[in-house]
Design a protein around this motif. Structure first.
Motif, PDB file in Angstrom:
ATOM      1  N   LYS A 241       0.829  -1.216   0.000  1.00  0.00           N
ATOM      2  CA  LYS A 241       0.000   0.000   0.000  1.00  0.00           C
ATOM      3  C   LYS A 241       0.858   1.258   0.000  1.00  0.00           C
ATOM      4  CE  LYS A 241      -4.072  -2.000   2.130  1.00  0.00           C
ATOM      5  NZ  LYS A 241      -5.013  -1.940   3.255  1.00  0.00           N
ATOM      6  N   ALA A 242       1.909   1.276   0.800  1.00  0.00           N
ATOM      7  CA  ALA A 242       2.791   2.451   0.859  1.00  0.00           C
ATOM      8  C   ALA A 242       3.529   2.647  -0.461  1.00  0.00           C
ATOM      9  CB  ALA A 242       3.784   2.302   2.002  1.00  0.00           C
ATOM     10  N   GLY A 243       4.005   1.555  -1.058  1.00  0.00           N
ATOM     11  CA  GLY A 243       4.698   1.651  -2.337  1.00  0.00           C
ATOM     12  C   GLY A 243       3.788   2.160  -3.434  1.00  0.00           C
ATOM     13  N   ARG A 244       2.565   1.653  -3.474  1.00  0.00           N
ATOM     14  CA  ARG A 244       1.614   2.117  -4.492  1.00  0.00           C
ATOM     15  C   ARG A 244       1.297   3.596  -4.312  1.00  0.00           C
ATOM     16  NH1 ARG A 244      -1.850  -2.482  -3.252  1.00  0.00           N
ATOM     17  NH2 ARG A 244      -0.737  -4.215  -4.154  1.00  0.00           N
ATOM     18  N   LEU A 245       1.210   4.024  -3.075  1.00  0.00           N
ATOM     19  CA  LEU A 245       0.950   5.439  -2.811  1.00  0.00           C
ATOM     20  C   LEU A 245       2.085   6.307  -3.353  1.00  0.00           C
ATOM     21  CD1 LEU A 245      -0.838   7.584  -1.455  1.00  0.00           C
ATOM     22  CD2 LEU A 245       0.571   7.281   0.574  1.00  0.00           C
ATOM     23  N   LEU A 246       3.324   5.891  -3.108  1.00  0.00           N
ATOM     24  CA  LEU A 246       4.470   6.660  -3.591  1.00  0.00           C
ATOM     25  C   LEU A 246       4.605   6.614  -5.110  1.00  0.00           C
ATOM     26  CD1 LEU A 246       7.198   5.789  -0.961  1.00  0.00           C
ATOM     27  CD2 LEU A 246       5.971   7.940  -1.242  1.00  0.00           C
ATOM     28  N   LEU A 247       4.192   5.519  -5.725  1.00  0.00           N
ATOM     29  CA  LEU A 247       4.347   5.382  -7.174  1.00  0.00           C
ATOM     30  C   LEU A 247       3.195   5.976  -7.955  1.00  0.00           C
ATOM     31  CD1 LEU A 247       5.856   1.814  -7.338  1.00  0.00           C
ATOM     32  CD2 LEU A 247       6.999   3.944  -7.929  1.00  0.00           C
ATOM     33  N   SER A 248       2.027   6.097  -7.347  1.00  0.00           N
ATOM     34  CA  SER A 248       0.875   6.591  -8.114  1.00  0.00           C
ATOM     35  C   SER A 248       0.033   7.597  -7.350  1.00  0.00           C
ATOM     36  CB  SER A 248       0.002   5.408  -8.530  1.00  0.00           C
ATOM     37  OG  SER A 248      -0.533   4.770  -7.383  1.00  0.00           O
ATOM     38  N   LEU A 249       0.532   8.054  -6.218  1.00  0.00           N
ATOM     39  CA  LEU A 249      -0.201   9.013  -5.383  1.00  0.00           C
ATOM     40  C   LEU A 249      -1.598   8.527  -5.027  1.00  0.00           C
ATOM     41  CD1 LEU A 249       0.799  12.396  -7.028  1.00  0.00           C
ATOM     42  CD2 LEU A 249       1.771  11.316  -5.006  1.00  0.00           C
ATOM     43  N   GLY A 250      -1.778   7.209  -5.003  1.00  0.00           N
ATOM     44  CA  GLY A 250      -3.066   6.648  -4.653  1.00  0.00           C
ATOM     45  C   GLY A 250      -4.109   6.737  -5.754  1.00  0.00           C
ATOM     46  N   LEU A 251      -3.694   7.140  -6.952  1.00  0.00           N
ATOM     47  CA  LEU A 251      -4.649   7.286  -8.055  1.00  0.00           C
ATOM     48  C   LEU A 251      -5.087   5.941  -8.621  1.00  0.00           C
ATOM     49  CD1 LEU A 251      -2.984  10.293  -9.879  1.00  0.00           C
ATOM     50  CD2 LEU A 251      -4.974  10.345  -8.378  1.00  0.00           C
ATOM     51  N   THR A 252      -4.317   4.909  -8.392  1.00  0.00           N
ATOM     52  CA  THR A 252      -4.686   3.565  -8.827  1.00  0.00           C
ATOM     53  C   THR A 252      -4.240   2.571  -7.766  1.00  0.00           C
ATOM     54  OG1 THR A 252      -4.476   1.900 -10.554  1.00  0.00           O
ATOM     55  CG2 THR A 252      -2.562   3.286 -10.184  1.00  0.00           C
ATOM     56  N   ARG A 253      -4.996   1.548  -7.593  1.00  0.00           N
ATOM     57  CA  ARG A 253      -4.642   0.516  -6.617  1.00  0.00           C
ATOM     58  C   ARG A 253      -4.057  -0.708  -7.298  1.00  0.00           C
ATOM     59  NH1 ARG A 253      -9.640   0.820  -2.340  1.00  0.00           N
ATOM     60  NH2 ARG A 253      -9.115   2.909  -1.648  1.00  0.00           N
ATOM     61  N   ARG A 254      -4.094  -0.716  -8.606  1.00  0.00           N
ATOM     62  CA  ARG A 254      -3.614  -1.885  -9.334  1.00  0.00           C
ATOM     63  C   ARG A 254      -2.172  -1.697  -9.773  1.00  0.00           C
ATOM     64  NH1 ARG A 254      -8.255  -1.852 -13.720  1.00  0.00           N
ATOM     65  NH2 ARG A 254      -7.239   0.152 -13.938  1.00  0.00           N
TER      66      ARG A 254
END
Length: 82
Positions: free
Chosen positions: A58-71
């Motif tokens: 979850k933290a990595g996805r937030l940093l990589l996509s600002l939470g705009l996508t969960r996939r």
């Protein structure tokens, strides 16, 4: 495709912001040095975010996509096989 675009552009934007932050207050020449700092800071940001994504998805996805996508992006071979 939007997921891969988001995951590409967010690290680039973060790298550009980090490069500007590094340049602020320092006496660096314009041009090549700024470009180098941008590329290096982007690469470091992306590498750290990818490593974090493996440990804390979850933290990595937030940093990589600002939470705009969960996939995470799914890449397929040109023949269509996954």
């Amino acid at each position: 495709m939007i997921d891969s675009l988001i995951r590409t552009f967010v690290p680039l934007i973060a790298g550009a912001l980090l490069a500007q932050a590094a340049k602020y207050g320092l006496d660096l020449p314009e041009g090549t040095v700024t470009e180098l700092v941008t590329v290096l800071s982007t690469a470091v940001y992306y590498a750290l975010a990818r490593l974090l994504e493996r440990r804390l998805p979850k933290a990595g996805r937030l940093l990589l996509s600002l939470g705009l996508t969960r996939r995470s992006p799914v890449y397929r071979s040109p023949g269509g096989a996954a």
